[in-house]
Design an enzyme around this catalytic site. Structure first.
Site, PDB file in Angstrom:
ATOM      1  N   PRO A   2       0.802  -1.217   0.000  1.00  0.00           N
ATOM      2  CA  PRO A   2       0.000   0.000   0.000  1.00  0.00           C
ATOM      3  C   PRO A   2       0.838   1.272   0.000  1.00  0.00           C
ATOM      4  O   PRO A   2       1.554   1.542   0.949  1.00  0.00           O
ATOM      5  CB  PRO A   2      -0.817  -0.101   1.291  1.00  0.00           C
ATOM      6  CG  PRO A   2      -0.469  -1.375   1.923  1.00  0.00           C
ATOM      7  CD  PRO A   2       0.721  -1.948   1.252  1.00  0.00           C
ATOM      8  N   GLU A   3       0.754   1.990  -1.075  1.00  0.00           N
ATOM      9  CA  GLU A   3       1.315   3.333  -1.143  1.00  0.00           C
ATOM     10  C   GLU A   3       0.113   4.273  -1.171  1.00  0.00           C
ATOM     11  O   GLU A   3      -1.016   3.833  -0.986  1.00  0.00           O
ATOM     12  CB  GLU A   3       2.206   3.468  -2.377  1.00  0.00           C
ATOM     13  CG  GLU A   3       3.329   2.432  -2.376  1.00  0.00           C
ATOM     14  CD  GLU A   3       4.252   2.500  -3.588  1.00  0.00           C
ATOM     15  OE1 GLU A   3       4.428   3.598  -4.133  1.00  0.00           O
ATOM     16  OE2 GLU A   3       4.771   1.456  -3.991  1.00  0.00           O
ATOM     17  N   LYS A  58       0.173   7.948   4.056  1.00  0.00           N
ATOM     18  CA  LYS A  58      -0.244   6.541   3.952  1.00  0.00           C
ATOM     19  C   LYS A  58      -1.034   6.102   5.190  1.00  0.00           C
ATOM     20  O   LYS A  58      -1.304   4.914   5.359  1.00  0.00           O
ATOM     21  CB  LYS A  58       0.984   5.644   3.775  1.00  0.00           C
ATOM     22  CG  LYS A  58       1.771   5.927   2.496  1.00  0.00           C
ATOM     23  CD  LYS A  58       3.013   5.045   2.411  1.00  0.00           C
ATOM     24  CE  LYS A  58       3.936   5.504   1.303  1.00  0.00           C
ATOM     25  NZ  LYS A  58       5.217   4.770   1.293  1.00  0.00           N
ATOM     26  N   ARG A 261      16.354  -1.659  -1.496  1.00  0.00           N
ATOM     27  CA  ARG A 261      15.084  -1.869  -2.200  1.00  0.00           C
ATOM     28  C   ARG A 261      15.327  -2.295  -3.643  1.00  0.00           C
ATOM     29  O   ARG A 261      16.146  -1.684  -4.340  1.00  0.00           O
ATOM     30  CB  ARG A 261      14.265  -0.570  -2.241  1.00  0.00           C
ATOM     31  CG  ARG A 261      14.070   0.094  -0.912  1.00  0.00           C
ATOM     32  CD  ARG A 261      13.100  -0.713  -0.065  1.00  0.00           C
ATOM     33  NE  ARG A 261      12.939  -0.109   1.230  1.00  0.00           N
ATOM     34  CZ  ARG A 261      12.100   0.893   1.472  1.00  0.00           C
ATOM     35  NH1 ARG A 261      11.359   1.375   0.521  1.00  0.00           N
ATOM     36  NH2 ARG A 261      12.005   1.392   2.667  1.00  0.00           N
TER      37      ARG A 261
END
Length: 457
Positions: A2-3, A58, A261
């Site tokens: 979820p962004e 967020k 990442r």
DNA sequence: GTTCTTACCTGACAGC
DNA sequence: TGCTGTCAGGTAAGAA
């Protein structure tokens, strides 16, 4: 994952589900989800009636018909699932809100990274959690943002992911934004001027707006809610496209790691001004790699032979002593390393070749990384027979493979009396789909060079 | 103040 | 088939 667009999608769904419903019980299966005391959390929420669900960065902000507020961060896998009367709770329901109309709202989170925290309408903006949430790209002042980050040397990708400075972007959208902005993810932040930052913010707004309209992105294990799938993955340009062809330049997207990442970028469209372009020449044994390397040297290019790098390592007594310990065999004579002792040992103990490779290749890779980092030229070639060992290929922007027919290879090997112990061809064949260009060497040396000249970056 | 590393946690998947 | 190791990534916390 979820962004901002996924959280916004969840918010919209929740606003069709919860307002007006009263909580009659809270079942906490995993206390670690709750920030603060779980018993107090439960007791405080019982009797509360849901009002509108808002969003800051967020974070989801649940409001009630009182001054109570519940902050919810979904982190990696968090989602809300509405369960109707008689249905089973969701598989990873960690906290369950039992509603007065018989429904249950499950906070579902397989990895338990998400958080739920209570606050009040007048205090929640000052909680530690929201203090770390910077302005969203929609609201940010580019000059303020630029002034905050202009001294940073960290890669721009890490800066964009820092929620304190600007909130909303996560790993998926940041790769998209950087690709559309034609900025390399490892570009030191302080090398970007105000114009570059303005471009990044403008692209962030565009990408996030489009993603919100599409209902977010459904990738891997994440979807915003049970049975709800975002569609933005169909519009992704870079994320998840590693080693596919870039639609703009036809070179292959590469995958690297920035700040830990996974990062996908196009090496042709997104150039890093801080380091040399890196180009690997690999291929089957005796296929003509060295012919190309020699041609490049004759043209004044910098070409590093990784076989020679490995040989240099054998000159370091500490390294060879360590190798001796690993193999448990004598490799030195009069305090001097003897390569023939290693060759003889491996000829009789082929199963230990992997041990040698596992020790030597990471050292060679490290040395290559150092050379790339400190190089002063704008382009550097490496002749790398074992490109696909120990993920050495991750060091390169572009990769060229040279191939020959079995007959030609056999002839070439015979000509040079090859006694190589390491067979790289299997790994090469398995990974050749990652190469930007494959040259088939089926003619003369001049023809090989002509084919190579087709490669232009 | 900045930068880097580690921890949190578990499902999916690749490789052996 | 089953085991082991790696990867996925948002964020906090502590170390350098």
């Amino acid at each position: 994952m979820p962004e901002l667009p996924e959280v916004e999608t969840v918010r919209k769904i929740l606003n069709t589900i919860v307002p007006g419903a009263t909580i009659i019980d809270v079942i906490v299966h995993k206390k670690n989800i709750i920030v603060g005391n779980a018993k107090v959390f439960r007791k405080t929420l019982i009797g509360q009636t849901f009002n509108e669900v808002k969003r800051v960065g967020k974070y989801l902000i649940f409001t009630f018909n009182s001054d109570l507020v519940m902050l919810s961060h979904l982190r990696m896998e968090g989602k809300y699932i509405e369960v109707l009367q008689g249905e089973d709770d969701s598989r990873y329901a960690r906290v369950i809100f039992v509603l007065d109309d018989g429904r249950r709202l499950c906070y579902d989170d397989s990895r338990q990274f998400g958080t739920l925290e209570l606050s009040t309408t007048d205090k929640y903006r000052h909680t530690k959690a929201l203090q770390n949430v910077g302005p969203e790209p929609f609201d940010i002042n580019p000059l303020d943002y630029f002034n905050k980050i202009k001294g940073r040397q960290t890669p721009i990708k890490q800066t964009l992911l820092d929620q304190k400075l600007m909130s909303g972007l996560g790993n998926i959208y940041v790769d998209e934004v950087l690709y559309l902005s034609k900025i390399h993810p490892e570009t030191p932040t302080n090398m970007l001027g105000l114009m570059g930052i303005k471009t990044l913010i403008a692209q962030s707004v565009k990408v996030l707006e489009k993603a919100i309209i599409a209902g977010g992105t459904t990738v891997r294990t994440y979807s915003p809610a049970q049975g709800v799938h975002g569609n933005f993955q169909q519009q992704l340009n870079a994320y998840g496209k590693a080693y596919q062809r870039c639609p703009l330049c036809n070179f292959r997207f590469k995958k690297i790691f920035v700040g830990g990442r996974g990062t996908t970028y196009c090496p042709s469209c997104q150039r890093n001004p801080a380091r040399a372009l890196t180009i690997a020449i690999t291929g089957q044994k005796a296929s003509g790699k060295t012919v190309i390397s020699n041609y490049l040297r004759s043209q004044g290019e910098v070409v590093i032979d990784t076989d020679n790098l490995a040989k240099t390592l054998y000159k370091d007594i500490e390294t060879t002593r360590e190798l001796e310990d690993i193999l448990g065999v004598k490799l030195h004579d009069n305090e001097s390393f003897k390569i023939h002792l290693l060759r003889e040992y491996l000829a009789e103990n082929a199963h230990d070749i992997k041990k040698v490779n596992d020790f030597i290749h990471p050292l060679v890779k490290k040395e290559m990384e150092h050379m790339i980092k400190t190089s002063k030229v704008d382009k550097i070639y490496f002749e790398v027979p074992l490109l696909f060992s120990h993920k050495v290929y991750e060091l390169f922007d572009f990769m060229i493979g040279v191939e020959v027919s079995v007959e030609t290879q056999a002839t070439n090997l015979k000509k040079r009396g090859d006694t190589l112990l390491i067979n790289a061809d299997a790994a090469y064949m398995k990974n050749r789909h990652r190469l930007d260009l494959i040259i088939v060497n089926d003619g003369t040396v001049d023809q090989l060079i002509e084919k190579f000249k087709a490669f232009k970056v």
